[in-house]
Design a protein around this motif. Structure first.
Motif, mmCIF file in Angstrom:
data_model
loop_
_atom_site.group_PDB
_atom_site.id
_atom_site.type_symbol
_atom_site.label_atom_id
_atom_site.label_comp_id
_atom_site.label_asym_id
_atom_site.label_seq_id
_atom_site.Cartn_x
_atom_site.Cartn_y
_atom_site.Cartn_z
ATOM 1 N N LEU A 94 -7.348 8.877 -4.093
ATOM 2 C CA LEU A 94 -6.080 9.600 -4.221
ATOM 3 C C LEU A 94 -5.414 9.397 -5.577
ATOM 4 O O LEU A 94 -4.638 10.243 -6.019
ATOM 5 C CB LEU A 94 -5.134 9.169 -3.103
ATOM 6 C CG LEU A 94 -5.578 9.558 -1.679
ATOM 7 C CD1 LEU A 94 -4.701 8.892 -0.631
ATOM 8 C CD2 LEU A 94 -5.557 11.065 -1.503
ATOM 9 N N SER A 95 -5.715 8.285 -6.256
ATOM 10 C CA SER A 95 -5.113 8.021 -7.568
ATOM 11 C C SER A 95 -5.991 8.489 -8.720
ATOM 12 O O SER A 95 -5.602 8.345 -9.886
ATOM 13 C CB SER A 95 -4.832 6.520 -7.722
ATOM 14 O OG SER A 95 -6.037 5.786 -7.883
ATOM 15 N N ALA A 105 -8.012 0.909 2.665
ATOM 16 C CA ALA A 105 -6.863 1.243 1.830
ATOM 17 C C ALA A 105 -7.265 1.342 0.365
ATOM 18 O O ALA A 105 -6.846 2.260 -0.353
ATOM 19 C CB ALA A 105 -5.758 0.200 2.016
ATOM 20 N N SER A 151 -9.313 4.516 -0.216
ATOM 21 C CA SER A 151 -8.434 5.683 -0.133
ATOM 22 C C SER A 151 -7.609 5.826 -1.404
ATOM 23 O O SER A 151 -7.478 6.925 -1.967
ATOM 24 C CB SER A 151 -7.507 5.555 1.082
ATOM 25 O OG SER A 151 -8.246 5.467 2.287
ATOM 26 N N LEU A 152 -7.039 4.721 -1.879
ATOM 27 C CA LEU A 152 -6.223 4.769 -3.084
ATOM 28 C C LEU A 152 -7.064 5.095 -4.310
ATOM 29 O O LEU A 152 -6.616 5.804 -5.214
ATOM 30 C CB LEU A 152 -5.491 3.437 -3.279
ATOM 31 C CG LEU A 152 -4.491 3.394 -4.433
ATOM 32 C CD1 LEU A 152 -3.386 4.410 -4.240
ATOM 33 C CD2 LEU A 152 -3.915 1.994 -4.581
ATOM 34 N N THR A 173 0.894 3.972 -3.095
ATOM 35 C CA THR A 173 0.617 5.393 -2.897
ATOM 36 C C THR A 173 1.781 6.251 -3.371
ATOM 37 O O THR A 173 1.574 7.328 -3.957
ATOM 38 C CB THR A 173 0.329 5.664 -1.408
ATOM 39 O OG1 THR A 173 -0.697 4.772 -0.957
ATOM 40 C CG2 THR A 173 -0.140 7.088 -1.203
ATOM 41 N N THR A 174 2.995 5.782 -3.147
ATOM 42 C CA THR A 174 4.169 6.521 -3.617
ATOM 43 C C THR A 174 4.156 6.649 -5.137
ATOM 44 O O THR A 174 4.360 7.740 -5.690
ATOM 45 C CB THR A 174 5.458 5.813 -3.159
ATOM 46 O OG1 THR A 174 5.495 5.782 -1.735
ATOM 47 C CG2 THR A 174 6.694 6.525 -3.689
ATOM 48 N N ALA A 212 1.568 6.270 -7.106
ATOM 49 C CA ALA A 212 0.400 7.075 -7.508
ATOM 50 C C ALA A 212 0.730 8.562 -7.465
ATOM 51 O O ALA A 212 0.278 9.340 -8.318
ATOM 52 C CB ALA A 212 -0.783 6.767 -6.596
ATOM 53 N N ALA A 213 1.526 8.968 -6.487
ATOM 54 C CA ALA A 213 1.875 10.380 -6.346
ATOM 55 C C ALA A 213 2.859 10.854 -7.411
ATOM 56 O O ALA A 213 2.966 12.053 -7.648
ATOM 57 C CB ALA A 213 2.472 10.631 -4.965
ATOM 58 N N TRP A 255 0.822 -1.213 0.000
ATOM 59 C CA TRP A 255 0.000 0.000 0.000
ATOM 60 C C TRP A 255 0.857 1.265 0.000
ATOM 61 O O TRP A 255 0.529 2.254 -0.669
ATOM 62 C CB TRP A 255 -0.951 0.012 1.187
ATOM 63 C CG TRP A 255 -2.016 -1.026 1.105
ATOM 64 C CD1 TRP A 255 -2.157 -2.122 1.908
ATOM 65 C CD2 TRP A 255 -3.081 -1.092 0.156
ATOM 66 N NE1 TRP A 255 -3.242 -2.862 1.519
ATOM 67 C CE2 TRP A 255 -3.840 -2.258 0.452
ATOM 68 C CE3 TRP A 255 -3.481 -0.289 -0.913
ATOM 69 C CZ2 TRP A 255 -4.962 -2.620 -0.272
ATOM 70 C CZ3 TRP A 255 -4.611 -0.659 -1.651
ATOM 71 C CH2 TRP A 255 -5.337 -1.805 -1.328
#
Length: 344
Positions: free
Chosen positions: A128-129, A121, A124-125, A92-93, A95-96, A88
């Motif tokens: 955020l993505s 998770a 959230s992803l 997220t890294t 995705a950013a 996860w």
């Protein structure tokens, strides 16, 4: 046998999903890369230093997806430990640092996680993505990990089904009362809910389930590499299972491929574990055969290749990707549309 996949439309809940649409179209195939992108050069542990830069290069090149492993512990009986970092956190890294490429797990080991953690998770992803997350899920095969989590290895198939049921309820429903082996949920709700109407769920491997169960509960099936003429039979098994389950929408078939891409473009294929050692000309022929066999996405890993990663990506970009374009008609979503009060 049922109808050809090209006769089926995309599921309505996934027509506006950026990640799913980038990867999957009836009768067509796309290509992705699995972490670590850089070859291992004979080392057990990947260096990971250049992986963010390589992920951005893969997106710019036009690959459909980046694939992430879920390997919590180092098992000496296995020669590969994935991308080392927690799934996860690494998702997220990446995705950013990317904007359009789909982010797929291959695969989350469900029996070792609690469904609430997985659902929170994933939701959230998804937000955020911008809707790029595709959840590949499996029952796991590293027996040494299960005692560490106090989980019965022999019950992982049952736990997989229970996890999926709990996870789906948490994502879809508000204040649902639900009970199974993972716990009893009452008078509480998961936040956030995903912005996507549905987060695509792929079963990776058999997950100790009958293929008919997978056809009924998943949005697609990801399997191991086989030669195209053999994979065609597995694809047909998948289509037959979907037909038996009463499925009337397109559900894709995915495969992994271990690739040792040699510099000689005319080099003929040599079998290696999980794939081929081959030049780009014959690789294209093989991938076209996979597409004709009904494979909708192939994720490549080059861990056994001895060429510089930049050269591999550049050659694949020039010789392979133009033949397997991604669908960019559904853009990623903006965080501005996120409403934390409704989760939609």
């Amino acid at each position: 046998m049922g109808r050809s996949e090209v006769d089926f439309d995309l599921p309505s809940s996934l027509k506006s999903h950026p990640g799913f649409r980038r990867l999957f179209s009836p009768g067509k195939m796309t290509v992705g890369l699995m972490f670590p992108i850089e070859p291992l050069y004979g080392h057990l542990f990947p260096r990971m230093i250049e992986e963010i830069r390589l992920a951005k290069a893969a997106e710019d090149a036009g690959f459909g997806a980046l694939w992430f492993r879920d390997v919590p512990l180092h098992d000496p009986n296995f020669k590969n430990i994935g991308q080392i970092f927690d799934t996860w956190i690494w998702l997220t890294t990446i995705a950013a640092h990317t904007n359009q490429i789909a982010l797929c797990t291959g695969a989350l080991v469900l029996p070792l996680r609690h469904p609430i953690h997985t659902a929170k998770a994933a939701a959230s992803l998804d937000i955020l993505s911008g809707g790029r997350f595709v959840a590949g899920m499996a029952s796991g095969d590293r027996e040494i990990e299960y005692p560490a989590f106090k989980i019965d290895y022999d019950k992982r198939g049952e736990l997989f089904r229970e996890h999926v049921a709990y996870y789906e309820h948490m994502l879809k429903e508000h204040f649902v009362e639900f009970e199974n082996g993972y716990g009893h949920l009452k008078d509480a709700d998961l936040i956030p809910k995903p912005q996507s109407e549905r987060i695509p769920l792929l079963v990776v491997g058999e997950a100790r389930q009958k293929v008919e169960w997978t056809a009924a509960h998943a949005d697609g099936w990801a399997m191991y590499f086989r030669e195209p003429e053999v994979q065609r039979e597995r694809v047909q098994m998948w289509k037959d299972a979907c037909h038996s389950a009463g499925v009337s929408v397109f559900k894709p078939f995915v495969q992994g491929l271990n690739l040792d891409l040699v510099e000689d473009a005319d080099a003929t294929p040599e079998p290696i574990n999980g794939g081929w050692k081959v030049g780009s000309k014959h690789l294209l022929e093989k991938l076209k055969a996979c597409e004709a066999a009904g494979v909708n996405h192939t994720f490549i890993y080059c861990w056994d290749c001895n060429r510089p990663t930049h050269d591999i990506i550049e050659e694949l970009t020039e010789t392979i990707l133009p033949h397997f374009p991604v669908d960019t008609s559904v853009p990623t979503r903006s965080m501005k549309a996120f409403d934390p009060d409704s989760g939609s």
